[in-house]
Design an enzyme around this catalytic site. Structure first.
Site, PDB file in Angstrom:
ATOM      1  N   GLU A 117      27.629 -59.735  61.685  1.00  6.37           N
ATOM      2  CA  GLU A 117      28.972 -59.838  61.112  1.00  6.37           C
ATOM      3  C   GLU A 117      29.328 -61.303  60.924  1.00  6.37           C
ATOM      4  O   GLU A 117      28.646 -62.190  61.456  1.00  6.37           O
ATOM      5  CB  GLU A 117      30.001 -59.136  62.021  1.00  6.37           C
ATOM      6  CG  GLU A 117      29.818 -57.634  62.081  1.00  6.37           C
ATOM      7  CD  GLU A 117      30.861 -56.933  62.926  1.00  6.37           C
ATOM      8  OE1 GLU A 117      30.870 -55.697  62.908  1.00  6.37           O
ATOM      9  OE2 GLU A 117      31.661 -57.602  63.596  1.00  6.37           O
ATOM     10  N   HIS A 230      43.061 -59.703  58.755  1.00  5.43           N
ATOM     11  CA  HIS A 230      41.731 -59.277  58.315  1.00  5.43           C
ATOM     12  C   HIS A 230      41.660 -59.340  56.790  1.00  5.43           C
ATOM     13  O   HIS A 230      42.551 -58.850  56.104  1.00  5.43           O
ATOM     14  CB  HIS A 230      41.430 -57.855  58.798  1.00  5.43           C
ATOM     15  CG  HIS A 230      39.976 -57.526  58.798  1.00  5.43           C
ATOM     16  ND1 HIS A 230      39.248 -57.387  57.642  1.00  5.43           N
ATOM     17  CD2 HIS A 230      39.108 -57.339  59.820  1.00  5.43           C
ATOM     18  CE1 HIS A 230      37.985 -57.105  57.961  1.00  5.43           C
ATOM     19  NE2 HIS A 230      37.877 -57.073  59.277  1.00  5.43           N
ATOM     20  N   ARG A 277      36.849 -64.662  59.611  1.00  8.88           N
ATOM     21  CA  ARG A 277      37.932 -63.911  58.973  1.00  8.88           C
ATOM     22  C   ARG A 277      39.077 -64.787  58.475  1.00  8.88           C
ATOM     23  O   ARG A 277      39.602 -64.566  57.392  1.00  8.88           O
ATOM     24  CB  ARG A 277      38.476 -62.867  59.949  1.00  8.88           C
ATOM     25  CG  ARG A 277      37.490 -61.773  60.242  1.00  8.88           C
ATOM     26  CD  ARG A 277      37.988 -60.850  61.327  1.00  8.88           C
ATOM     27  NE  ARG A 277      36.999 -59.808  61.587  1.00  8.88           N
ATOM     28  CZ  ARG A 277      37.118 -58.888  62.523  1.00  8.88           C
ATOM     29  NH1 ARG A 277      38.195 -58.875  63.293  1.00  8.88           N
ATOM     30  NH2 ARG A 277      36.191 -57.974  62.711  1.00  8.88           N
ATOM     31  N   HIS A 338      45.907 -57.817  61.487  1.00  7.86           N
ATOM     32  CA  HIS A 338      44.853 -57.054  62.157  1.00  7.86           C
ATOM     33  C   HIS A 338      44.805 -57.251  63.667  1.00  7.86           C
ATOM     34  O   HIS A 338      44.654 -56.292  64.408  1.00  7.86           O
ATOM     35  CB  HIS A 338      43.499 -57.445  61.555  1.00  7.86           C
ATOM     36  CG  HIS A 338      42.333 -56.744  62.176  1.00  7.86           C
ATOM     37  ND1 HIS A 338      42.223 -55.368  62.199  1.00  7.86           N
ATOM     38  CD2 HIS A 338      41.212 -57.222  62.795  1.00  7.86           C
ATOM     39  CE1 HIS A 338      41.090 -55.031  62.802  1.00  7.86           C
ATOM     40  NE2 HIS A 338      40.470 -56.124  63.188  1.00  7.86           N
ATOM     41  N   ARG A 373      39.625 -64.991  66.235  1.00  7.81           N
ATOM     42  CA  ARG A 373      38.663 -64.171  66.963  1.00  7.81           C
ATOM     43  C   ARG A 373      37.376 -63.967  66.177  1.00  7.81           C
ATOM     44  O   ARG A 373      37.400 -63.616  64.995  1.00  7.81           O
ATOM     45  CB  ARG A 373      39.272 -62.806  67.280  1.00  7.81           C
ATOM     46  CG  ARG A 373      38.277 -61.829  67.926  1.00  7.81           C
ATOM     47  CD  ARG A 373      38.950 -60.565  68.365  1.00  7.81           C
ATOM     48  NE  ARG A 373      39.477 -59.769  67.278  1.00  7.81           N
ATOM     49  CZ  ARG A 373      38.753 -58.875  66.585  1.00  7.81           C
ATOM     50  NH1 ARG A 373      37.475 -58.712  66.842  1.00  7.81           N
ATOM     51  NH2 ARG A 373      39.331 -58.168  65.637  1.00  7.81           N
TER      52      ARG A 373
END
Length: 486
Positions: A117, A230, A277, A338, A373
C-alpha cells in the site's frame, strides 16, 4: 445501598478492535464491563478494508524499514518511542489474532499473502480479501464472548462520565433508562470523529464521545487537527457515509485520473499513485483547482477482471450496486474524512494524563502516526496499545481500592430537546473551514460560531439523550480542532 452488580474492576467504552483486544488481554479474574454504543458489529474497525501492517516472519522486511516508512509518512513528527513499540510488537499481535482464527489470505503454496500500500517500501500488509477489519472483529468478538469475566452491554450509550475517589463512574442509557456503573480503571476505545464532517468513511457512531468526555474530565487532548482525508472515497455525496475504495486498489496498480480521464500525479509527487494519503489528497484538491472540476476517477480496469473480482470482492459488489463495473470502467472518487491522528494524549502504556484513565485506538494520541497515518497501521495500533493498557492495569489491580464510590448524575427540571439542525450546522462549518486544505479566511468566524453552539449545549437545559450527547461531542471536537489551527 451500594449495588455491587454495577461495580467492575475495568469499564471499557467501545467494542471495536481496541476495546475487544483490551478485554481479552486483561487478567481472567478481572471483572470487566464492555459498553457498546449500538450493535456489536457497528464500529470503524469493521469498516477497515486494506489490512494490518507488520513485520511477521518476513526475510525480506525488517522492523527498521517499517519504522522508517511510518516516520516518513508522518513527516518525522511521530513519537519514535511509540513507533518502536508499534513495529516491534506487530509480530506478537499478528500471531495472537491468527491463533484466534483470523483467516488472512494466502498464496497458492499456503504462505500468508502480503500486499503493498501507499508509503510502504515492502509488501507487509496482511489481509482478508478487502474486508480485513470485519474478519478481525468477528474473531475477537467470538473470543470475548467466551470470557466469563466480561459483561457486554449492547445499545448502551454513555451519557456521562465522572472521576471519583475510587476510580470512575459512567451514566449509561439503555432502552430509555439510565444506570450508573463504577470501576477502578477505565479504557476509552470510542473510535474516531468522522461525523463532525458532512462526508466521512466512518460509521454513524463516530461522534468523538470518548474524546469529549476525556476533555471534560481534564485529560489532555493533543493534535486533534491532524485529520486524515482519504483520497479515494467513492464519490456518491447522496449519503454522509461514503464507501471507501481501499488503498490496496492503488497498491495493486490502479491509476488516478482527472476530469479528462488523464493521469495527473506526476505533477505533484514522484511516487505517483503510491504516495502517502495526505499527499494524494492534497494533489487531488490542487488538480481540482487547476481543472476547475471535482470529477476524479480510480481506474484498475486494465487488470484481469477475475483478479479484480477475487482480490476486491466487497468493493466490486459495492460499486456495482451504484452502477459501476470496476473491471470495465473507472470509479468516481474524491477525498473524504477518514481517520484521526490526534486524540486523547497517552503515554507508552496508553494511560492518559488522568490517572487510571486509559485510551486506545483511534480516539487516542500515541504519536505513532505523526502528521499522517501510514496505511494499515491503524488496526495494528489498536491491538498493540490496547494490550499495553491491559498489561499496565494488570500491574495496578492488586493495589486498587476495595470499595467503589458512585458519582451522581443529576438532571434539571423540565429539560427540552435540543434545537434541530445544530449537528448539521457543525458538519457544514467543518467541511467549509477545515477540509484537506484549511480555509484561513473562514476559520475565525467558524470558530466563533462553534464556540457559541458548544456554550449553548453546555449551559442550556436540555434532555440528556443520544441526540444531545452526540451534538455536544461534535461541538467539543470541532471546538478543539478549530482552536488548535487558529
Amino acid at each position: 445501598m451500594e449495588n455491587m452488580e454495577n461495580n467492575f474492576d475495568v469499564i471499557i467504552a467501545g467494542c471495536g478492535a481496541a476495546g475487544l483486544y483490551g478485554a481479552i488481554n486483561l487478567p481472567s479474574d478481572c471483572r470487566i464491563l464492555l459498553l457498546c454504543k449500538q450493535e456489536l458489529t457497528l464500529c470503524n474497525s469493521a469498516l477497515a478494508q486494506g489490512g494490518i501492517a507488520g513485520v511477521y516472519k518476513s526475510p525480506e522486511d525488517s522492523i527498521e524499514l517499517h519504522e522508517h516508512d511510518t516516520m516518513v509518512a508522518g513527516g518525522f513528527t511521530n513519537n519514535p518511542e511509540t513507533v518502536h513499540i508499534l513495529t516491534t510488537h506487530a509480530a506478537h499481535e499478528i500471531q495472537a489474532i491468527l491463533d484466534f482464527g483470523v483467516d488472512f489470505d494466502r498464496t497458492p503454496d499456503g504462505e500468508l499473502h502480503r500486499t503493498l500500500e501507499g508509503g510502504h517500501s515492502r509488501h507487509r500488509i496482511f489481509h482478508h480479501k478487502d474486508a480485513t477489519g470485519a474478519e478481525i472483529l468477528d474473531k475477537l468478538l467470538k473470543k470475548v464472548k467466551t470470557l466469563p469475566n466480561v459483561t457486554i452491554l449492547e445499545h448502551a450509550m454513555m451519557t456521562g462520565m465522572q472521576k471519583t475517589d475510587t476510580g470512575f463512574s459512567v451514566n449509561v442509557m439503555q432502552g430509555g433508562s439510565c444506570t450508573v456503573y463504577s470501576s477502578h480503571f477505565m479504557i476509552l476505545a470510542t473510535g474516531g470523529i468522522g461525523r463532525v464532517y458532512r462526508f466521512t468513511t466512518n460509521s454513524k457512531i463516530a461522534t468523538g464521545d470518548g474524546i469529549a468526555f476525556a476533555y471534560e474530565n481534564g485529560a489532555e487532548i493533543r493534535n486533534l487537527h491532524l485529520i486524515q482525508f482519504h483520497p479515494t472515497a467513492f464519490n456518491d455525496h447522496h449519503t454522509r457515509e461514503c464507501f471507501l475504495i481501499s488503498e490496496a486498489v492503488r497498491g495493486e496498480g490502479a491509476y488516478l485520473l482527472n476530469c479528462n480521464k488523464e493521469r495527473f500525479m506526476d505533477r505533484y509527487d514522484e511516487r505517483l499513485e503510491l504516495a502517502p494519503r495526505d499527499v494524494v489528497s492534497h494533489a487531488i484538491i490542487l488538480e481540482s483547482r487547476r481543472t476547475h472540476s471535482d470529477n476524479f476517477y480510480l481506474d484498475i480496469s486494465y487488470k484481469d477482471s477475475e483478479f479484480i473480482k477475487n482480490r476486491f470482492p466487497m468493493i466490486y459488489e459495492k460499486v456495482l450496486e451504484q452502477g459501476y463495473d470496476m473491471t470495465k470502467e473507472p470509479i468516481p472518487i474524491f477525498p473524504c474524512q477518514h481517520y484521526l491522528m490526534g486524540g486523547i494524549q497517552v503515554d507508552d502504556n496508553s494511560e492518559t494524563t488522568v490517572p487510571n484513565l486509559y485510551a486506545a485506538g483511534e480516539c487516542s494520541h500515541t504519536g505513532v502516526h505523526g502528521n499522517n497515518r501510514l496505511a494499515s497501521n491503524s488496526l495494528l495500533e489498536a491491538l498493540v496499545f490496547s494490550r499495553q493498557a491491559a498489561l499496565d492495569i494488570a500491574k495496578k489491580l492488586p493495589d486498587a481500592p476495595k470499595t467503589f464510590t458512585a458519582a451522581e448524575f443529576p438532571t434539571k427540571p423540565n429539560p427540552q430537546k435540543i434545537p434541530k439542525g445544530l449537528r448539521t450546522e457543525i458538519r457544514q462549518i467543518m467541511q467549509d473551514n477545515y477540509f484537506v486544505i484549511p480555509n484561513k479566511e473562514k476559520l475565525p468566524e467558524g470558530f466563533r460560531r462553534i464556540t457559541e453552539i458548544r456554550d449553548q449545549l453546555l449551559n442550556g437545559n436540555y434532555i440528556v439523550d443520544a441526540d444531545y450527547v452526540e451534538a455536544k461531542s461534535l461541538a467539543t471536537v470541532a471546538y478543539i480542532i478549530l482552536k488548535e489551527v487558529l
